[in-house]
Design a protein around this motif. Structure first.
Motif, mmCIF file in Angstrom:
data_model
loop_
_atom_site.group_PDB
_atom_site.id
_atom_site.type_symbol
_atom_site.label_atom_id
_atom_site.label_comp_id
_atom_site.label_asym_id
_atom_site.label_seq_id
_atom_site.Cartn_x
_atom_site.Cartn_y
_atom_site.Cartn_z
ATOM 1 N N THR A 266 -22.804 20.127 -36.245
ATOM 2 C CA THR A 266 -23.593 18.939 -35.906
ATOM 3 C C THR A 266 -22.510 18.309 -34.864
ATOM 4 O O THR A 266 -21.292 18.939 -34.497
ATOM 5 C CB THR A 266 -23.581 18.127 -37.039
ATOM 6 O OG1 THR A 266 -22.172 17.515 -37.408
ATOM 7 C CG2 THR A 266 -24.368 18.699 -38.249
ATOM 8 N N PHE A 267 -23.284 17.565 -34.193
ATOM 9 C CA PHE A 267 -22.403 16.873 -33.133
ATOM 10 C C PHE A 267 -22.978 15.462 -32.849
ATOM 11 O O PHE A 267 -24.156 15.309 -33.117
ATOM 12 C CB PHE A 267 -22.266 17.305 -31.617
ATOM 13 C CG PHE A 267 -23.696 17.757 -30.919
ATOM 14 C CD1 PHE A 267 -23.977 16.799 -30.374
ATOM 15 C CD2 PHE A 267 -24.482 18.713 -30.999
ATOM 16 C CE1 PHE A 267 -25.269 16.892 -29.276
ATOM 17 C CE2 PHE A 267 -25.545 19.257 -30.368
ATOM 18 C CZ PHE A 267 -25.924 18.202 -29.477
ATOM 19 N N GLY A 268 -22.031 14.727 -32.474
ATOM 20 C CA GLY A 268 -22.633 12.865 -32.280
ATOM 21 C C GLY A 268 -22.332 12.199 -33.499
ATOM 22 O O GLY A 268 -22.267 12.776 -34.729
ATOM 23 N N ILE A 283 -34.117 15.465 -27.169
ATOM 24 C CA ILE A 283 -33.062 16.154 -26.794
ATOM 25 C C ILE A 283 -33.565 17.322 -26.008
ATOM 26 O O ILE A 283 -34.567 17.879 -26.250
ATOM 27 C CB ILE A 283 -32.063 16.973 -28.004
ATOM 28 C CG1 ILE A 283 -31.043 17.801 -27.495
ATOM 29 C CG2 ILE A 283 -33.046 17.887 -29.093
ATOM 30 C CD1 ILE A 283 -29.990 18.438 -28.327
ATOM 31 N N VAL A 284 -32.902 17.720 -25.000
ATOM 32 C CA VAL A 284 -33.332 18.995 -24.082
ATOM 33 C C VAL A 284 -31.877 19.672 -23.755
ATOM 34 O O VAL A 284 -30.967 18.821 -23.711
ATOM 35 C CB VAL A 284 -33.847 18.931 -22.688
ATOM 36 C CG1 VAL A 284 -35.301 18.048 -23.099
ATOM 37 C CG2 VAL A 284 -33.265 17.652 -21.940
ATOM 38 N N ILE A 285 -32.027 20.998 -23.603
ATOM 39 C CA ILE A 285 -30.912 21.701 -23.018
ATOM 40 C C ILE A 285 -31.215 22.141 -21.778
ATOM 41 O O ILE A 285 -32.110 22.671 -21.586
ATOM 42 C CB ILE A 285 -30.740 22.993 -24.104
ATOM 43 C CG1 ILE A 285 -30.561 22.555 -25.558
ATOM 44 C CG2 ILE A 285 -29.450 23.754 -23.516
ATOM 45 C CD1 ILE A 285 -29.509 21.673 -25.816
ATOM 46 N N ASP A 286 -30.173 21.549 -20.675
ATOM 47 C CA ASP A 286 -30.396 21.986 -19.452
ATOM 48 C C ASP A 286 -29.876 23.455 -19.154
ATOM 49 O O ASP A 286 -29.564 24.195 -20.113
ATOM 50 C CB ASP A 286 -29.763 21.163 -18.545
ATOM 51 C CG ASP A 286 -28.150 21.188 -18.654
ATOM 52 O OD1 ASP A 286 -27.688 22.208 -19.056
ATOM 53 O OD2 ASP A 286 -27.415 20.267 -18.135
ATOM 54 N N PHE A 287 -29.823 23.766 -17.898
ATOM 55 C CA PHE A 287 -29.681 25.329 -17.489
ATOM 56 C C PHE A 287 -28.220 25.523 -17.547
ATOM 57 O O PHE A 287 -27.753 26.788 -17.322
ATOM 58 C CB PHE A 287 -30.006 25.226 -15.791
ATOM 59 C CG PHE A 287 -31.606 24.644 -15.736
ATOM 60 C CD1 PHE A 287 -32.781 25.644 -16.389
ATOM 61 C CD2 PHE A 287 -31.955 23.686 -15.192
ATOM 62 C CE1 PHE A 287 -34.162 25.307 -16.187
ATOM 63 C CE2 PHE A 287 -33.259 23.457 -15.013
ATOM 64 C CZ PHE A 287 -34.484 24.146 -15.759
ATOM 65 N N HIS A 288 -27.372 24.653 -17.947
ATOM 66 C CA HIS A 288 -26.048 24.807 -17.871
ATOM 67 C C HIS A 288 -25.474 24.925 -19.393
ATOM 68 O O HIS A 288 -24.327 24.907 -19.726
ATOM 69 C CB HIS A 288 -25.247 23.892 -17.067
ATOM 70 C CG HIS A 288 -25.559 24.051 -15.719
ATOM 71 N ND1 HIS A 288 -25.315 24.971 -14.687
ATOM 72 C CD2 HIS A 288 -26.095 22.907 -14.765
ATOM 73 C CE1 HIS A 288 -25.586 24.676 -13.379
ATOM 74 N NE2 HIS A 288 -26.149 23.581 -13.474
ATOM 75 N N GLY A 289 -26.381 24.729 -20.212
ATOM 76 C CA GLY A 289 -25.922 24.838 -21.726
ATOM 77 C C GLY A 289 -25.655 23.210 -22.048
ATOM 78 O O GLY A 289 -24.988 23.197 -23.379
ATOM 79 N N ASN A 290 -25.897 22.367 -21.395
ATOM 80 C CA ASN A 290 -25.557 20.985 -21.780
ATOM 81 C C ASN A 290 -26.563 20.236 -22.470
ATOM 82 O O ASN A 290 -28.072 20.545 -22.085
ATOM 83 C CB ASN A 290 -25.329 20.078 -20.543
ATOM 84 C CG ASN A 290 -24.093 20.568 -19.652
ATOM 85 O OD1 ASN A 290 -23.170 21.158 -19.963
ATOM 86 N ND2 ASN A 290 -24.416 20.568 -18.420
ATOM 87 N N ALA A 291 -26.625 19.433 -23.587
ATOM 88 C CA ALA A 291 -27.380 18.711 -24.268
ATOM 89 C C ALA A 291 -27.502 17.398 -23.792
ATOM 90 O O ALA A 291 -26.499 16.684 -23.671
ATOM 91 C CB ALA A 291 -26.905 18.984 -25.835
ATOM 92 N N VAL A 307 -22.691 22.601 -24.963
ATOM 93 C CA VAL A 307 -23.188 22.545 -26.328
ATOM 94 C C VAL A 307 -23.675 24.104 -26.702
ATOM 95 O O VAL A 307 -23.658 24.868 -27.532
ATOM 96 C CB VAL A 307 -23.877 21.488 -26.797
ATOM 97 C CG1 VAL A 307 -24.506 21.775 -28.124
ATOM 98 C CG2 VAL A 307 -23.316 20.457 -26.819
ATOM 99 N N ALA A 308 -24.725 24.384 -25.849
ATOM 100 C CA ALA A 308 -25.378 25.971 -26.082
ATOM 101 C C ALA A 308 -24.915 26.734 -25.020
ATOM 102 O O ALA A 308 -24.674 26.654 -23.961
ATOM 103 C CB ALA A 308 -27.008 25.536 -25.727
ATOM 104 N N LYS A 309 -24.700 28.116 -25.604
ATOM 105 C CA LYS A 309 -24.123 29.337 -24.862
ATOM 106 C C LYS A 309 -25.143 29.985 -24.370
ATOM 107 O O LYS A 309 -26.182 30.293 -24.876
ATOM 108 C CB LYS A 309 -23.047 30.003 -25.493
ATOM 109 C CG LYS A 309 -21.953 28.888 -26.063
ATOM 110 C CD LYS A 309 -20.786 29.613 -27.008
ATOM 111 C CE LYS A 309 -19.629 28.894 -27.650
ATOM 112 N NZ LYS A 309 -19.058 29.521 -28.348
#
Length: 309
Positions: A266-268, A283-291, A307-309
């Protein structure tokens, strides 16, 4: 006193619209007249009550703002010291209360209008700065809470008050619906494009229901009233690694599951400083893996790097 009371009523109305109020039933205000062609115009305004968020090619985002009755086009600041800040590029006014937003591969913007019980479609130019009203999706949609577009171009709309998901052609033709006997106030929706699965947040069943692209039920993630890891699911996202990101408005955090439903992290947490939430919704995950997470009460978009790899 009267002004304060009106302000509270607007907030309670919003909370009920996204499934956060447990007993306050207030009617959404409906403006008079028909929607016109509404070009996106420059605006110096800031977010007031952000709800849903969608990625735009080029690193920008669109965000629905329920109380400001419009959709913001935002861009992150490039300077190192301001990378957590957003610049308002433009503002698209909506005649009603906007909820779900999505953009397809052709740049069409879909906006769920809770007041008018419909999804409006807008066309754009290449730089996403000007929008022109195009058409509506067919029929009435009771509380269009979230929207997502598949790789094939089908538009999936969460109709919260109907306890179902409705599916359309991008030109607006209704195709089919699903979930009516399974969902209890659905909220967020996301697509796992690799697996061809539709994930729907089930607010009152406290789980994520998983369907195939034709609406056939497959399984539940974090299911069960007593043992569920999810308390009040809102926005959803699927990372490139297949992990499922769930905004939990009651636990005030984002939960990360594998595709089978195992809770990984979890985060936040609750707070007013950057990286904390007061009322996270989408929430969306961008092209760099940021939330990127909308926080309704803080009127911000919180950014969590890598956050996302």
């Amino acid at each position: 006193m009267r002004r304060t009371a009106r302000r509270k009523n607007r907030i309670y109305t919003f909370l009920f619209s996204v499934g956060l109020s447990m007993g306050v039933i207030l009617l959404l205000s409906v403006s008079v007249g028909q929607s016109k062609d509404l070009p996106l115009r420059p605006s110096e305004e800031s977010l007031l009550s952000p709800v849903r968020i969608a990625l735009v090619p080029g690193g920008q985002v669109v965000v629905s703002d329920f109380l400001k009755e419009g959709v913001f086009l935002l861009k992150r600041m490039r300077r190192n010291e301001e990378r957590r800040k957003w610049k308002v590029i433009s503002f698209l006014p909506i005649e009603g209360r906007p909820l779900g937003v999505a953009i397809d591969q052709r740049g069409r913007l879909y906006v769920g209008n809770a007041s008018r019980k419909r999804v409006e479609v807008y066309q754009t130019n290449r730089n996403f700065r000007k929008w022109k009203f195009s058409h509506y999706l067919e029929g009435s949609i009771e509380r269009p809470n979230d929207i997502v577009v598949s790789a094939s171009g089908l538009v999936y709309v969460v109709a919260s008050d109907e306890n179902k998901v409705k599916v359309y052609q991008p030109e607006g033709d209704f195709l089919f619906e699903f979930g009516e006997d399974l969902l209890s106030f659905p909220t967020g929706i996301a697509i796992n494009k690799t697996r061809g699965e539709i994930l729907v947040g089930d607010f009152f069943h406290k789980c994520i229901q998983v369907f195939d692209e034709n609406g056939i039920w497959l399984r539940a993630i974090a299911g069960g009233w007593f043992q569920s890891e999810v308390s009040r699911p809102q926005g959803l996202a699927v990372g490139r690694d297949g992990r499922v990101y769930v905004v939990d408005a009651k636990r005030i955090c984002v939960l990360i599951f594998d595709h089978e439903g195992q809770l990984l992290a979890t985060f936040g947490e609750y707070g007013n400083t950057p990286g904390h939430f007061r009322l996270p919704l989408d929430i969306v995950i961008d092209f760099h893996g940021n939330a990127l997470v909308t926080d309704n009460l803080k009127a911000t978009i919180e950014i969590f790097q890598g956050v996302a790899k």
